[in-house]
Scaffold this active site. Sequence first.
Site, PDB file in Angstrom:
ATOM      1  N   ARG A  15       0.810  -1.229   0.000  1.00  0.00           N
ATOM      2  CA  ARG A  15       0.000   0.000   0.000  1.00  0.00           C
ATOM      3  C   ARG A  15       0.842   1.277   0.000  1.00  0.00           C
ATOM      4  O   ARG A  15       0.327   2.376  -0.115  1.00  0.00           O
ATOM      5  CB  ARG A  15      -0.962  -0.003   1.200  1.00  0.00           C
ATOM      6  CG  ARG A  15      -2.212  -0.825   0.931  1.00  0.00           C
ATOM      7  CD  ARG A  15      -3.092  -0.890   2.142  1.00  0.00           C
ATOM      8  NE  ARG A  15      -2.597  -1.874   3.109  1.00  0.00           N
ATOM      9  CZ  ARG A  15      -3.028  -1.978   4.358  1.00  0.00           C
ATOM     10  NH1 ARG A  15      -3.953  -1.159   4.807  1.00  0.00           N
ATOM     11  NH2 ARG A  15      -2.541  -2.901   5.172  1.00  0.00           N
ATOM     12  N   LYS A 350      31.389  29.736   1.574  1.00  0.00           N
ATOM     13  CA  LYS A 350      31.686  28.302   1.451  1.00  0.00           C
ATOM     14  C   LYS A 350      33.130  28.054   1.821  1.00  0.00           C
ATOM     15  O   LYS A 350      34.001  28.804   1.399  1.00  0.00           O
ATOM     16  CB  LYS A 350      31.434  27.854   0.005  1.00  0.00           C
ATOM     17  CG  LYS A 350      31.654  26.397  -0.204  1.00  0.00           C
ATOM     18  CD  LYS A 350      32.209  26.059  -1.574  1.00  0.00           C
ATOM     19  CE  LYS A 350      33.684  26.373  -1.676  1.00  0.00           C
ATOM     20  NZ  LYS A 350      34.323  25.839  -2.890  1.00  0.00           N
TER      21      LYS A 350
END
Length: 458
Positions: A15, A350
């Site tokens: 299901r 970064k």
Amino acid sequence: MKLAVVILAAGQGSRMHSAIPKVLHKIAGLPLLHHVINAARGLQPEQIIVVHGHAGDTVQAACPDPDLIWVEQEQQLGTGHAVQCALPALETRIERVLVLYGDVPLIQPATLRGLLEKSRNGLGLLTLTLDNPHGYGRIKKNKSGSRVLAIVEQKDATPDELKICEVNTGIMALPVEHMENWLSHLSKENSQHEYYLTDVVAMAAEGGVLVQVAQPQEQIEASGVNDRKQLAQLERAKQRMQAEELMLAGVTLQDPARFDLSGQLSHGQDCTIALNVICEGKVTLGDRVQIGANTVLRNVCIADDTKILENCVIEEAEIAAKSQIGPFARIRPGTRLAQATRVGNFVEIKNAQIGQGSKLNHLAYVGDSEIGQDVNLGAGTITCNYDGANKHKTVIGDNVFVGSNSALVAPVKIGPGATIGAGSVISHSAPADALTLTRGQKQIVPHWQRPQKPRDGG
Ligand code: UD1
Ligand code: MG
């Protein structure tokens, strides 16, 4: 008593309509099966045995703990058969087996301990009393209700039995001395032609073994996942439980229903978290940290008195005390910000270290850089760290001032105390304490005609 936990996880989960085995679908960032294994570990059992079905390799790969014992149930012939498959893996010293379901992820160790405690001298069942018991096995008791006689499955129940509201959650504690014998007597003569584990209850009752029931603190603990609707319900329930735990431990959540944690959050005192904050992985907050609305923190460590304003995305970074980040800042992996730094709107950082008291207040990109203390990077400062093939480093000394809209073409060094004039392109090192600028001469073209749009009808 020496305990083994057997986790049934062989069901297909059709299901879910998924290529992923059901027990690997996630709640709070962890596969369902992980949650069940964690609950089992809370009991410190001698063994944890997982019964898996077809997709065994995928399931094992997702749960690489070396101490788990994996058993395959090739054909799913029922819950009784699944436990039978685990028997050869049981060590002889084991005295009790606790059966858990791999798709019932919110079960709590405290509930399981309660069940084990109560059923010390016999067989233990975790049950629920439901307004709508449809679909579950019913707990059949004697007239006075003092003794459990059997469990009757929904599909095998008489109309009277269907009226019983106490149901089997499936979680069961079994004494090993009887278990082998009971399991060997299971039959498939029932409406589903399966070997029902639940049939051992009648065998225990008939054989004079005491059957004790315990109930979980919350119904949701015993709820299973069969489809994605239930997956979402349990996700919300898990989030609520985590949020309650955090609030009780001293974190202010502006709205506990609008906070999500997939991982671990450790925190000091008096942290506040605004709306729609998502924490993933390992997040550590010091004392008095404030997290603004719509912020995502992923594997981040943020020290005391730091404020993260709204709409920031911060990942694999360390931010020291008394800093202020955002709104709208993006801090990417490998970033370390020292104390009292300021990172403002539309700044991306970064793999960079930023020294104490330095400021990047507007519209900047800083990548692969080492920046000293008390540096001011003006609006639009860009470190050009990538030449199309390689990444290069930018090193900026203490007390540097970079004027707005400057491009620092790496590899490049800016000496301490240097000033860079606005709009410069710096591709060679700039000396300390000097003003370096690369503006071209001002040019004036008089009577300059801008291109014209053609006139209507002209
Ligand atoms: C079972 C119980 C029922 C209980 C209900 C609670 C039996 C016979 N019935 O019914 O009394 O009210 O759970 O949800 O036990 N599994 C295997 N191998 C199998 C069959 C099942 O590993 O051959 C696993 C499934 O993956 C699942 C669990 O066992 O995790 C329960 O199986 P399921 O088919 O859902 O049992 P129910 O019919 O719901
Ligand atoms: Mg079921």
